[in-house]
Design a protein around this motif. Structure first.
Motif, PDB file in Angstrom:
ATOM      1  N   ARG A 323       2.737 -20.990  -1.651  1.00 30.79           N
ATOM      2  CA  ARG A 323       1.798 -20.012  -1.077  1.00 30.79           C
ATOM      3  C   ARG A 323       1.401 -18.983  -2.132  1.00 30.79           C
ATOM      4  NH1 ARG A 323       5.153 -18.086   2.050  1.00 30.79           N
ATOM      5  NH2 ARG A 323       4.747 -19.413   3.862  1.00 30.79           N
ATOM      6  N   PHE A 387       2.967 -25.974   6.343  1.00 34.21           N
ATOM      7  CA  PHE A 387       2.275 -24.718   6.642  1.00 34.21           C
ATOM      8  C   PHE A 387       1.689 -24.803   8.049  1.00 34.21           C
ATOM      9  CE2 PHE A 387       2.202 -24.952   2.005  1.00 34.21           C
ATOM     10  CZ  PHE A 387       2.599 -23.670   1.647  1.00 34.21           C
ATOM     11  N   GLU A 391      -2.177 -20.603   8.671  1.00 28.45           N
ATOM     12  CA  GLU A 391      -1.954 -20.370   7.250  1.00 28.45           C
ATOM     13  C   GLU A 391      -2.589 -21.463   6.402  1.00 28.45           C
ATOM     14  OE1 GLU A 391       1.354 -18.380   4.529  1.00 28.45           O
ATOM     15  OE2 GLU A 391       2.131 -19.916   5.884  1.00 28.45           O
ATOM     16  N   LEU A 395      -5.095 -20.566   3.432  1.00 23.94           N
ATOM     17  CA  LEU A 395      -4.827 -20.982   2.052  1.00 23.94           C
ATOM     18  C   LEU A 395      -5.887 -21.953   1.551  1.00 23.94           C
ATOM     19  CD1 LEU A 395      -0.953 -21.402   2.219  1.00 23.94           C
ATOM     20  CD2 LEU A 395      -2.252 -19.535   1.163  1.00 23.94           C
TER      21      LEU A 395
END
Length: 404
Positions: A323, A387, A391, A395
């Motif tokens: 991340r 994930f 998220e 991302l």
């Protein structure tokens, strides 16, 4: 071997310097320490040569006379076995029950084959990547076999002399896209190449996969270059933003992060791009190139995913590092322009096929759909890596606008 309470070999007229030592060593190796072996021979000075060899190896030796001929009696000494005292075992050639190599490959194993016994005192080799969780992928062996079977020759796999003629604007667009592909494939070649020499050869399947990945990328650079120059053009434009985006791949702190940014995010998006080019190619050469290179890139993505799935299975908290890598890269590229307008316009024109407003509208819509497909693919791969949906969405949106 003559039948006797003490085994006997006859080296006949073969000299010890002509290969007889091989026979003597093999026969003596079958005897226990303290056991005896009788040797007969007829070559000149064989007794003197045998005496010197036994002295150097620590085997007691005496000679008898049998039927008027000298016969040696060697007692196997303990020193040859002592040579392998404290030798290092390197696991088994095929790995453990799941086919996995050792958790940690020791420096003293050096360049030895996995499964070999390494003599004590062998030199140490320092490999930065020597722990299994840092580089392993459960499917590495299978991916290597697939890659080896799928290699193709640019000279014969592509019909370079196909008969076609494109309008100048379309040919220029092809050249610009090929120029863009070349610099991205240069990065895709050099990033794994940087890691090859850092990987302990105990993890041979990973070395083999990456070596063929480098070969794939070198081949891609060749075919993209040949297509760019096929009609006499030089490669076109390369922007500072594009170069900056690729530079971040070189700055990735470790193998797993570099693999994540390059293969899972970048090359994953490139598979979409190459499929787009195959669907919208204005000529058969470009179409063939896109089809073949997309197939290769899909394997690279498969390895990247397999490696990161393995690493996260044994080190779940590594997800935070992935991340962070996306966020740091986004911040580093925030001031750059991303995909240059020349490449964007070239993709629109290839999808349009001509310069009419209606065609350009279709081409522009097709490129917008390409970008949505890329984002969806990134989200799906991020979800596979654990994930959550929101998220993965966030991302994916932070990924470089330069695609790679």
């Amino acid at each position: 071997m003559a039948p006797s309470s003490t085994p006997t070999i006859d080296i006949e007229s073969l000299g010890l310097d002509q290969g007889a030592l091989l026979l003597i060593r093999r026969a003596l190796a079958e005897r226990p320490v303290g056991g005896e072996l009788q040797v007969r021979g007829r070559s000149p000075d064989w007794e003197m040569h045998l005496q010197a060899w036994c002295r150097s190896q620590g085997h007691p030796l005496r000679f008898d006379t049998v039927d008027g001929q000298p016969q040696a009696r060697i007692t196997r000494g303990p020193h040859a076995e002592g040579r392998w005292r404290d030798a290092q075992a390197t696991g088994t050639a095929l790995g453990d029950i799941n086919g996995a190599p050792a958790d940690d490959a020791e420096a003293g194993w050096g360049l030895a084959a996995r499964g070999a016994t390494v003599e004590a005192g062998s030199p140490n080799f320092f490999f930065a990547l020597h722990r299994r969780h840092e580089l392993w992928a459960a499917t590495a062996g299978e991916l290597y076999r697939q890659a080896a079977a799928a290699q193709w020759d640019p000279a014969t796999a592509i019909e370079w002399d196909a008969d076609f003629e494109l309008p100048p604007a379309i040919e220029t667009a092809v050249v610009q896209v090929m120029t863009y592909l070349i610099e991205n494939e240069n990065a895709a070649l050099l990033v794994p190449a940087r890691h090859l020499g850092q990987i302990h050869p105990h993890f041979r399947e990973v070395l083999q996969v990456l070596a063929l990945q480098c070969a794939d990328e070198a081949r891609h650079v060749e075919v993209f270059t040949r297509r760019a120059t096929l009609r006499g053009h030089e490669p076109a434009l390369s922007t500072a933003g594009g170069q900056a985006s690729l530079r971040t791949l070189f700055d990735a702190p470790d193998f797993s992060v570099a693999t994540f940014l390059l293969a899972v995010l970048g090359e994953g998006s490139f598979v979409n791009l190459l499929n787009f080019l195959q669907a919208n190619a204005p000529d058969p050469v470009t179409r063939q190139i896109a089809r073949l290179t997309a197939r290769d890139e899909a394997r690279h993505v498969a390895f990247g995913m397999a490696h990161l799935e393995y690493r996260l299975s044994v080190q779940p908290d590594y997800q935070s590092k992935l991340r962070n890598a996306i966020e740091v890269r986004y911040d580093a590229l925030a001031s750059t322009a991303g995909l240059n307008e020349e490449v964007f316009d070239a993709l629109v024109l290839l999808a349009a096929g001509e310069l009419s407003p209606a065609a350009i509208a279709r081409g522009h819509a097709a490129v917008q759909q390409l970008q949505r497909d890329m984002a969806a693919g990134r989200r799906a791969r991020l979800a596979r890596l654990g994930f959550d949906r929101d998220e993965a969405e966030r991302l994916s949106a932070l990924h470089t606008r330069n695609f790679m």
